[in-house]
Scaffold this active site. Structure first.
Site, PDB file in Angstrom:
ATOM      1  CD  GLN A  41      47.345  37.318  63.983  1.00 15.08           C
ATOM      2  OE1 GLN A  41      46.546  36.725  64.711  1.00 15.08           O
ATOM      3  NE2 GLN A  41      48.589  36.906  63.839  1.00 15.08           N
ATOM      4  CB  THR A  94      54.298  22.226  41.805  1.00 14.79           C
ATOM      5  OG1 THR A  94      55.012  22.119  40.577  1.00 14.79           O
ATOM      6  CG2 THR A  94      53.333  21.075  41.953  1.00 14.79           C
ATOM      7  CB  CYS A 122      59.985  37.533  63.636  1.00 15.19           C
ATOM      8  SG  CYS A 122      58.450  37.449  62.767  1.00 15.19           S
TER       9      CYS A 122
HETATM   10  C1  PLP Z   1      49.444  40.091  60.610  1.00 16.43           C
HETATM   11  C2  PLP Z   1      50.334  39.074  59.976  1.00 16.43           C
HETATM   12  N1  PLP Z   1      50.671  39.213  58.692  1.00 16.43           N
HETATM   13  C3  PLP Z   1      51.457  38.323  58.063  1.00 16.43           C
HETATM   14  C4  PLP Z   1      51.960  37.237  58.722  1.00 16.43           C
HETATM   15  C5  PLP Z   1      52.831  36.279  57.985  1.00 16.43           C
HETATM   16  O1  PLP Z   1      52.163  35.080  57.708  1.00 16.43           O
HETATM   17  P1  PLP Z   1      52.969  33.724  57.399  1.00 16.43           P
HETATM   18  O2  PLP Z   1      53.531  33.262  58.690  1.00 16.43           O
HETATM   19  O3  PLP Z   1      51.938  32.792  56.852  1.00 16.43           O
HETATM   20  O4  PLP Z   1      53.997  34.062  56.379  1.00 16.43           O
HETATM   21  C6  PLP Z   1      51.649  37.051  60.080  1.00 16.43           C
HETATM   22  C7  PLP Z   1      52.215  35.916  60.836  1.00 16.43           C
HETATM   23  O5  PLP Z   1      52.736  36.079  61.919  1.00 16.43           O
HETATM   24  C8  PLP Z   1      50.809  37.996  60.721  1.00 16.43           C
HETATM   25  O6  PLP Z   1      50.471  37.873  62.006  1.00 16.43           O
END
Ligand code: PLP
Length: 381
Positions: free
Chosen positions: A181, A239, A332
């Site tokens: 973030q 890759t 999520c």
């Molecule tokens: C603090 C944090 N870590 C990890 C992630 C995961 O990143 P990515 O969506 O690129 O897998 C997120 C994404 O929401 C996040 O906000």
């Protein structure tokens, strides 16, 4: 007439910058070679890839050999945690209950499968972590893995990673920070920060989804997570996503080019949003430290609304009907409509409604006025 859709969910993902899109498009058509091939198409792709790596390394003041490309933030966090455990025979992990699931779920998995002990740092009702507890734990068990994020994606809390890094250094512990973030939003100087690994994800700073990177300090190398071809100097099989990597390097460059002025602009928007919400909706509070403009991400305001007859748990839905995209927590958890593990850890009042507004440099004051008008309407008696 319906107004244009408003996007206030930039902690979930950001819109791509047009300049980033322009930069990546040719790589789908022309420079399509596999960087592991030895012929000219491959060599061109390799050259491009290494230029991008160099650019990212120089923006973070580190060396290109310490940047490894991944499929995003989740893979970077998983790589750091699994790699440190395997390489250094870690038997104790210290993290916090308010980390992203990209950290918490892999930690829980490793703890269960590998008989590792877990210490979760205490946090208070604002999400402040207990640093004295961290110091005591490290004193007792120096060969620990510490995984603590820089900026919290739900409540915006900023952890003092310089202080955590110094503590870990003092005790010789491995320190990983999820900087997904804050990457591109705050300056990071890896020559000055004694950290072992950190993670970045392009779609959080106006780049494309599905591409990210991990920084791994050269004095503390870790085993790879993805096994396959010897790509990324045997640090990550698979890759490389050349177009995505090119775009990520461009997005990070653009983010750092005007970092201070973007920060100032977005902070002004957040300050305005906060004051307008306070003025127009009685009884609002702010979750975590997000209402504290000095101690939280300038991009995140997590608002706790009082219970209301009109909304009854439907606030996000009502906003969505008005074309306003915000979130109840992380992307999520809002999709699954489960309670937020972060707000649960803070023991937030379950009768209140929580909305995370997260801003970017593409938002405007007029959008805030519109959102506040809609909110005020929803909260009228
Ligand atoms: C603090 C944090 N870590 C990890 C992630 C995961 O990143 P990515 O969506 O690129 O897998 C997120 C994404 O929401 C996040 O906000």
């Amino acid at each position: 007439m319906k107004s244009a859709p408003i996007y206030f969910d930039n902690a979930a993902t950001t819109p791509m910058d047009e300049r980033v899109l322009e930069e990546m498009l040719p790589y789908f058509k022309n420079n399509f070679g596999n960087p592991s091939s030895v012929h000219s198409h491959g060599r061109n792709a390799r050259e491009t890839l290494e230029k991008a790596r160099k650019k990212i390394a120089s923006l973070l003041n580190t060396s290109p050999g310490e940047i490894i490309f991944t499929s995003g933030g989740t893979e970077a966090d998983n790589t750091a945690i699994c790699g440190a455990i395997e390489t250094y025979g870690i038997k104790h992990i210290i993290t916090s209950p308010i980390e992203h699931h990209a950290v918490l779920h892999v930690v829980e998995h490793e703890v269960k499968e590998k008989n590792i002990r877990l210490s979760l740092l205490e946090c208070d009702a604002e999400g402040n972590l207990n640093m004295d507890q961290l110091a005591l734990l490290l004193e007792k068990e120096p060969n620990s893995l510490v995984s603590l994020m820089h900026g919290n994606n739900e409540i915006g809390n900023l952890n003092d990673i310089e202080r955590i890094a110094a503590l870990c250094k003092q005790h010789g512990s491995y320190f990983h920070s999820d900087t997904v973030q804050t990457m591109g939003h705050y300056p990071i100087d890896l020559k000055a920060l004694p950290i072992h690994s950190l993670s970045g994800s392009a779609h959080k700073f106006h780049g494309p989804k599905g591409v990210g990177f991990i920084y791994i300090n050269k004095t503390k190398k870790i085993n790879p997570l993805m096994l396959g071809g010897g790509q990324e100097r045997n640090n990550r099989g698979g890759t490389e996503n050349i177009a995505g990597i090119i775009a990520m390097a461009k997005a990070l460059e653009l983010a750092f080019d005007d970092q201070a002025s973007h920060a100032e602009e977005i902070l002004q928007l957040k300050t305005y949003l906060k004051s307008q919400i306070e003025k127009n909706i009685p009884g609002v509070t702010f979750n975590g430290l997000s209402g504290n403009l000095d101690k939280s991400l300038y991009t995140v305001l997590n608002v706790s609304f009082p219970p209301s007859e009109n909304n009854q748990g439907m606030l996000l839905f009502h906003l969505d009907l008005e074309g306003i995209s915000a979130s109840g927590g992380s992307a999520c958890s809002s999709g699954a409509r489960l309670g937020s593990h972060v707000l649960n850890a803070l023991e937030a009042d379950p009768s209140r409604e929580n909305v995370r507004f997260s801003l970017s440099r593409f938002n405007t004051k007029a959008e805030i006025d519109h959102v506040v008008k809609i909110l005020a309407g929803l909260y009228q008696a």
